[in-house]
Design a protein around this motif. Structure first.
Motif, PDB file in Angstrom:
ATOM      1  N   ARG A  93       0.831  -1.204   0.000  1.00 27.68           N
ATOM      2  CA  ARG A  93       0.000   0.000   0.000  1.00 27.68           C
ATOM      3  C   ARG A  93       0.866   1.256   0.000  1.00 27.68           C
ATOM      4  NH1 ARG A  93      -4.399  -0.034   4.586  1.00 27.68           N
ATOM      5  NH2 ARG A  93      -4.782  -2.012   3.492  1.00 27.68           N
ATOM      6  N   GLU A  94       1.964   1.239   0.767  1.00 24.60           N
ATOM      7  CA  GLU A  94       2.881   2.374   0.762  1.00 24.60           C
ATOM      8  C   GLU A  94       3.476   2.578  -0.621  1.00 24.60           C
ATOM      9  OE1 GLU A  94       3.883   4.526   3.116  1.00 24.60           O
ATOM     10  OE2 GLU A  94       2.738   3.759   4.817  1.00 24.60           O
ATOM     11  N   ARG A  95       3.793   1.482  -1.299  1.00 22.16           N
ATOM     12  CA  ARG A  95       4.378   1.590  -2.640  1.00 22.16           C
ATOM     13  C   ARG A  95       3.377   2.190  -3.618  1.00 22.16           C
ATOM     14  NH1 ARG A  95       5.120  -1.162  -7.434  1.00 22.16           N
ATOM     15  NH2 ARG A  95       3.469  -2.629  -6.885  1.00 22.16           N
ATOM     16  N   GLN A  96       2.127   1.738  -3.531  1.00 22.31           N
ATOM     17  CA  GLN A  96       1.100   2.269  -4.421  1.00 22.31           C
ATOM     18  C   GLN A  96       0.858   3.756  -4.157  1.00 22.31           C
ATOM     19  OE1 GLN A  96      -0.216   0.778  -6.970  1.00 22.31           O
ATOM     20  NE2 GLN A  96       0.650  -1.269  -6.580  1.00 22.31           N
ATOM     21  N   GLU A  97       0.819   4.152  -2.877  1.00 23.16           N
ATOM     22  CA  GLU A  97       0.629   5.564  -2.556  1.00 23.16           C
ATOM     23  C   GLU A  97       1.803   6.405  -3.036  1.00 23.16           C
ATOM     24  OE1 GLU A  97      -0.059   5.776   1.597  1.00 23.16           O
ATOM     25  OE2 GLU A  97      -2.059   4.867   1.510  1.00 23.16           O
ATOM     26  N   GLY A 122       3.178  10.045  -9.575  1.00 21.68           N
ATOM     27  CA  GLY A 122       2.416  10.308 -10.792  1.00 21.68           C
ATOM     28  C   GLY A 122       1.811  11.706 -10.791  1.00 21.68           C
ATOM     29  N   ILE A 123       1.279  12.098  -9.619  1.00 22.56           N
ATOM     30  CA  ILE A 123       0.717  13.448  -9.522  1.00 22.56           C
ATOM     31  C   ILE A 123       1.807  14.495  -9.708  1.00 22.56           C
ATOM     32  CG2 ILE A 123      -0.399  15.071  -7.959  1.00 22.56           C
ATOM     33  CD1 ILE A 123      -1.869  12.702  -6.727  1.00 22.56           C
ATOM     34  N   GLY A 124       2.969  14.271  -9.091  1.00 20.03           N
ATOM     35  CA  GLY A 124       4.065  15.216  -9.231  1.00 20.03           C
ATOM     36  C   GLY A 124       4.556  15.322 -10.665  1.00 20.03           C
ATOM     37  N   LEU A 125       4.700  14.177 -11.331  1.00 18.16           N
ATOM     38  CA  LEU A 125       5.145  14.202 -12.724  1.00 18.16           C
ATOM     39  C   LEU A 125       4.109  14.880 -13.613  1.00 18.16           C
ATOM     40  CD1 LEU A 125       6.706  10.618 -13.065  1.00 18.16           C
ATOM     41  CD2 LEU A 125       7.911  12.816 -12.923  1.00 18.16           C
ATOM     42  N   GLY A 126       2.822  14.674 -13.306  1.00 18.82           N
ATOM     43  CA  GLY A 126       1.786  15.346 -14.095  1.00 18.82           C
ATOM     44  C   GLY A 126       1.858  16.846 -13.953  1.00 18.82           C
ATOM     45  N   MET A 127       2.117  17.311 -12.722  1.00 14.22           N
ATOM     46  CA  MET A 127       2.230  18.750 -12.511  1.00 14.22           C
ATOM     47  C   MET A 127       3.445  19.313 -13.238  1.00 14.22           C
ATOM     48  SD  MET A 127       1.208  19.030  -8.466  1.00 14.22           S
ATOM     49  CE  MET A 127       1.527  20.795  -8.460  1.00 14.22           C
ATOM     50  N   VAL A 128       4.555  18.559 -13.191  1.00 15.94           N
ATOM     51  CA  VAL A 128       5.765  19.017 -13.896  1.00 15.94           C
ATOM     52  C   VAL A 128       5.517  19.089 -15.394  1.00 15.94           C
ATOM     53  CG1 VAL A 128       8.140  18.405 -14.468  1.00 15.94           C
ATOM     54  CG2 VAL A 128       7.325  18.208 -12.110  1.00 15.94           C
ATOM     55  N   GLU A 129       4.807  18.070 -15.919  1.00 15.17           N
ATOM     56  CA  GLU A 129       4.529  18.045 -17.360  1.00 15.17           C
ATOM     57  C   GLU A 129       3.625  19.204 -17.760  1.00 15.17           C
ATOM     58  OE1 GLU A 129       4.721  16.760 -21.290  1.00 15.17           O
ATOM     59  OE2 GLU A 129       5.942  16.272 -19.523  1.00 15.17           O
ATOM     60  N   ARG A 130       2.629  19.508 -16.942  1.00 16.11           N
ATOM     61  CA  ARG A 130       1.739  20.628 -17.266  1.00 16.11           C
ATOM     62  C   ARG A 130       2.491  21.952 -17.224  1.00 16.11           C
ATOM     63  NH1 ARG A 130      -1.918  17.518 -14.182  1.00 16.11           N
ATOM     64  NH2 ARG A 130      -1.408  18.706 -12.297  1.00 16.11           N
ATOM     65  N   ARG A 131       3.390  22.103 -16.243  1.00 13.80           N
ATOM     66  CA  ARG A 131       4.168  23.340 -16.182  1.00 13.80           C
ATOM     67  C   ARG A 131       5.100  23.461 -17.385  1.00 13.80           C
ATOM     68  NH1 ARG A 131       5.853  23.385  -9.740  1.00 13.80           N
ATOM     69  NH2 ARG A 131       3.721  23.766  -8.919  1.00 13.80           N
ATOM     70  N   ARG A 132       5.666  22.321 -17.815  1.00 18.59           N
ATOM     71  CA  ARG A 132       6.572  22.358 -18.969  1.00 18.59           C
ATOM     72  C   ARG A 132       5.820  22.770 -20.231  1.00 18.59           C
ATOM     73  NH1 ARG A 132       7.934  19.391 -23.160  1.00 18.59           N
ATOM     74  NH2 ARG A 132       6.381  17.809 -22.618  1.00 18.59           N
ATOM     75  N   ARG A 133       4.618  22.195 -20.397  1.00 13.33           N
ATOM     76  CA  ARG A 133       3.825  22.556 -21.564  1.00 13.33           C
ATOM     77  C   ARG A 133       3.399  24.015 -21.518  1.00 13.33           C
ATOM     78  NH1 ARG A 133      -0.212  17.281 -22.277  1.00 13.33           N
ATOM     79  NH2 ARG A 133       1.456  15.781 -22.788  1.00 13.33           N
ATOM     80  N   LEU A 146       3.762   5.678  -5.613  1.00 10.81           N
ATOM     81  CA  LEU A 146       3.646   5.789  -7.073  1.00 10.81           C
ATOM     82  C   LEU A 146       2.567   6.789  -7.460  1.00 10.81           C
ATOM     83  CD1 LEU A 146       3.974   2.034  -8.133  1.00 10.81           C
ATOM     84  CD2 LEU A 146       5.690   3.837  -8.353  1.00 10.81           C
ATOM     85  N   ALA A 147       1.480   6.808  -6.685  1.00  6.29           N
ATOM     86  CA  ALA A 147       0.420   7.781  -6.988  1.00  6.29           C
ATOM     87  C   ALA A 147       0.924   9.203  -6.785  1.00  6.29           C
ATOM     88  CB  ALA A 147      -0.801   7.500  -6.108  1.00  6.29           C
ATOM     89  N   ARG A 148       1.671   9.438  -5.697  1.00  5.53           N
ATOM     90  CA  ARG A 148       2.208  10.777  -5.470  1.00  5.53           C
ATOM     91  C   ARG A 148       3.211  11.160  -6.543  1.00  5.53           C
ATOM     92  NH1 ARG A 148       2.169   8.966   0.007  1.00  5.53           N
ATOM     93  NH2 ARG A 148       4.406   8.506  -0.106  1.00  5.53           N
TER      94      ARG A 148
END
Length: 263
Positions: A231-235, A241-252, A237-239
């Motif tokens: 469960r810790e691993r899944q959480e 994923g959220i962080g990478l999504g924010m970085v990708e949106r800022r880059r775009r 990975l979710a965090r």
């Protein structure tokens, strides 16, 4: 690796790192650290059970520690809400190596605990008598042989005229049990080993029950820790994923501003 004379048990739960540290010596001291900050400490001199509660007990729960008479940590359990999770010894320590062996051979170590109880019963029954027979009897026989035989005159002690007291007879009630069909009740003689077990086998039975319960408890704890780790691993990975999504949106957004500068 642990420092000399220091034990550490730890676990990561809900994103927090719990570390229980015990210093062994004339005055053993227990301290609980959460995320690198000391939350509670306690002097564990002559104690076998100690509870350490962090400053924010509602958030971090409490840790209950069971110690041996020598101050060694036998078990450290973290209670957070309805969860009950054991802390693991630090990798590389003697306690960790022992735990790994117990996990690999649970029945063997449970049998060793029962064997220790059996030896304790046998030593309690035969140890003192065997010691006297093997060690002291020849010495006593030798010392008695050094004492010369002396014929002592017989002494006639005077008779004391004790008073005669007549006690009244008590009229005990007579209960007639002739109505019980004794001839229909089969005769049964309890074997001697049953009485011996009832008299002396209780420590063995208690050790057996505790050993079996400990094996089952450790298996449940290992399954729970594997579930919590997943469960810790899944959480995590979710965090990520959220962080990478924010970085990708800022880059775009930055690229869009570069390609389409405001007029």
């Amino acid at each position: 690796m642990t420092e000399s004379g220091v034990q550490r048990h730890l676990i990561v739960l809900r994103g927090h790192r719990y570390v229980l540290q015990s210093s062994r010596g004339p005055r053993p001291r227990l301290s609980l650290w959460v995320d690198g900050e000391e939350q509670a400490h306690r002097d564990a001199t002559f104690a076998t059970e100690v509870t350490l509660a962090p400053k924010d007990a509602d958030e971090h729960g409490r840790v209950e520690v069971r110690l041996t008479r020598t101050g060694r940590i036998r078990r450290a359990t973290l209670y957070v809400g309805e969860r009950e999770v054991d802390l693991d010894p630090e990798e590389g320590s003697k306690a960790h190596r022992r735990l790994q062996r117990e996990r690999a051979h649970p029945r063997l170590y449970a049998g060793l605990d029962v064997l220790v109880a059996v030896l304790g019963v046998l030593i309690g029954l035969l140890g003192l008598g065997a010691m006297v027979k093997v060690l002291l009897e020849p010495v006593i026989r030798f010392l008695l042989g050094l004492i010369p035989d002396v014929d002592l005159p017989s002494i006639e002690w005077p008779k004391i005229p004790w008073p005669s007291i007549d006690l009244p007879e008590i009229a005990w009630p007579h209960i007639d049990l002739a109505w019980i069909p004794w001839h229909l009740i089969p005769e049964f003689e309890v074997p001697e080993w049953v009485w011996w077990t009832l008299d002396h086998g209780r420590p063995i039975l208690i050790a057996l029950v505790i050993a079996v319960a400990e094996v089952r408890r450790r298996a449940k704890q290992d399954a729970l820790k594997a579930e919590l780790a997943e469960r810790e691993r899944q959480e995590l990975l979710a965090r990520l994923g959220i962080g990478l999504g924010m970085v990708e949106r800022r880059r775009r957004a930055a690229e869009s501003q570069t390609l389409n500068p405001p007029l």
